[in-house]
Design an enzyme around this catalytic site. Structure first.
Site, mmCIF file in Angstrom:
data_model
loop_
_atom_site.group_PDB
_atom_site.id
_atom_site.type_symbol
_atom_site.label_atom_id
_atom_site.label_comp_id
_atom_site.label_asym_id
_atom_site.label_seq_id
_atom_site.Cartn_x
_atom_site.Cartn_y
_atom_site.Cartn_z
ATOM 1 C CG ASP A 42 -7.445 2.232 13.818
ATOM 2 O OD1 ASP A 42 -6.923 1.233 13.389
ATOM 3 O OD2 ASP A 42 -7.909 3.209 13.225
ATOM 4 C CG ASP B 175 -0.584 -0.114 2.373
ATOM 5 O OD1 ASP B 175 0.868 -0.351 2.576
ATOM 6 O OD2 ASP B 175 -1.155 -0.068 3.665
ATOM 7 C CG HIS C 24 -5.657 0.379 10.320
ATOM 8 N ND1 HIS C 24 -5.451 1.868 10.814
ATOM 9 C CD2 HIS C 24 -4.421 0.219 9.743
ATOM 10 C CE1 HIS C 24 -3.971 2.130 11.095
ATOM 11 N NE2 HIS C 24 -3.414 1.100 10.043
ATOM 12 C CD GLU D 225 -7.530 4.315 8.903
ATOM 13 O OE1 GLU D 225 -7.652 3.473 9.893
ATOM 14 O OE2 GLU D 225 -6.677 5.021 8.862
#
Ligand code: GLP
Length: 283
Positions: free
Chosen positions: A139, A70, A141, A146
Site C-alpha cells: 500500500d 521498527d 508504506h 501506514e
C-alpha cells in the site's frame, strides 16, 4: 530521486549491498558522529541485500558498527517473527557488529511513548542516520507509516492497516489473528532526516506502489512518495516491480544511468562525484 533497475531480486541485493559497503568504507568520522549509522528494514525484500553484505563482510570487504529500525507491539522479543529475531537471524549474528551497537525499538516497553521519544533522542546522539535502507508495503508504506500517516511524523505507536495485517499474515503461519495490530515505527520525517535513503522494491506485488510513489504526487496515502522531497534518495527495483510504470519513465531512468556509466568510465567514480554525477552523490 533516482531509480535504478536491475533484472532480478538477487541483482538488486548485490547492487544495494555493494553501494552500502562503499558508503561505509568511505565514511569519515567526525566529532559526535563516530560511526556510520545504517537504518534497517525487515521484510522479504531486503534479504538479498543483507545476504550480499554478509558475503562482503566474510570476504573482508566491509565491517559494521551501528544500526537502527521498527518493531511490533505485543509479541515477545524472542518471538520468531519479532523484528528483533529477524535482524539477529538474518544480519546481526552473521556480521561483526557489537550487540551494543544494534538499536531496536522495544515493543514490550512499559511506556511505549517514552520508548519512541528515547529512540529519536538516540538517533540524534549517534549523529543522525547516514543511510536509511527501506522496503515498501504493497500500500506504499515505508517502515510502518501506514496510509494517512503525517509526512512530518516521528517515531511513534502506529495501528497497522488491515492490508498490512493481511500481507504480514504469511509470516505468522497465515493465522490472521496472530498478526500484531500495533507497531512502533520511525516516522516519515525520521526517515527524511537521514542523510541518504535507499529503497529496495522487488516483485510484481509492489508495482502499483512503485508507480504511485514515483509518478504520483507526494501524498500521505502513499507515504513512500515523501522521498520525492529528499535530496538524496535512491530507489532500486527489479524488472517485475516496473510493470505499472510508464515505458517513458523506465526509459528515462535507464538513460540517466547510461550517461552516468559513461561519465564514471571517463572520470572515475570520484571524478564523477565532483561533477555531481556519481551514484554516491545527491540526485
Ligand atoms: N514494516 C515492514 C516494512 O518495513 C516492509 O517494507 C514491508 C514490506 O515487506 P516485504 O519486503 O516482505 O514485502 O513489511 C512491513 O510492513
Amino acid at each position: 530521486m533516482r531509480l535504478t533497475i536491475r533484472d532480478t531480486k538477487t541483482e538488486v541485493g548485490h547492487y544495494i549491498g555493494d553501494y552500502i559497503a562503499r558508503r561505509i568504507n568511505t565514511f569519515v568520522p567526525s566529532e559526535g558522529h563516530a560511526n556510520f549509522v545504517l537504518g534497517c528494514p525487515t521484510g522479504s525484500s531486503p534479504l538479498p541485500v543483507y545476504a550480499r553484505l554478509v558475503e562482503l563482510y566474510k570476504a573482508g570487504k566491509v565491517s559494521f558498527k551501528v544500526i537502527n529500525m521498527d518493531e511490533y507491539v505485543g509479541i515477545p522479543r524472542d518471538h520468531p517473527e519479532s523484528y528483533h529475531t529477524f535482524m539477529f537471524k538474518n544480519f546481526f549474528s552473521l556480521i561483526d557488529i557489537d550487540p551494543k551497537n544494534t538499536n531496536l525499538l522495544d515493543g514490550n516497553a512499559e511506556d511505549l511513548y517514552q520508548e519512541c521519544e528515547a529512540y529519536e533522542a538516540k538517533i540524534k546522539a549517534v549523529g543522525g542516520i547516514d543511510l536509511f535502507l527501506g522496503g515498501i508495503g504493497a500500500d506504499g508504506h515505508i517502515a510502518f507509516n501506514e496510509p494517512g500517516s503525517s509526512l512530518k511524523s516521528r517515531t511513534r505507536i502506529k495501528t497497522l492497516a488491515y492490508e498490512t495485517i493481511l500481507d504480514n499474515c504469511r509470516f505468522f503461519n497465515n493465522d490472521l489473528a496472530a498478526v500484531p495490530r500495533m507497531a512502533l515505527t520511525v516516522g516519515v520525517q525520521t526517515v527524511l532526516d537521514a542523510r541518504e535513503v535507499v529503497l529496495v522494491v522487488t516483485g510484481q506485488n509492489k508495482a502499483l506502489a512503485l508507480s504511485q510513489m514515483i509518478e504520483g504526487g507526494v501524498n500521505h496515502m502513499v507515504t513512500a512518495s515523501a522521498l520525492q522531497s529528499h535530496p538524496w534518495a535512491l530507489v532500486v527495483c527489479d524488472e517485475d516491480a516496473t510493470s505499472e510504470l510508464r515505458v517513458k519513465t523506465v526509459k528515462y531512468f535507464k538513460s540517466i544511468e547510461k550517461v552516468q556509466d559513461e561519465v564514471e568510465a571517463k572520470y572515475g567514480e570520484a571524478g564523477a562525484g565532483r561533477l555531481g554525477l556519481s551514484r554516491v552523490t545527491a540526485a
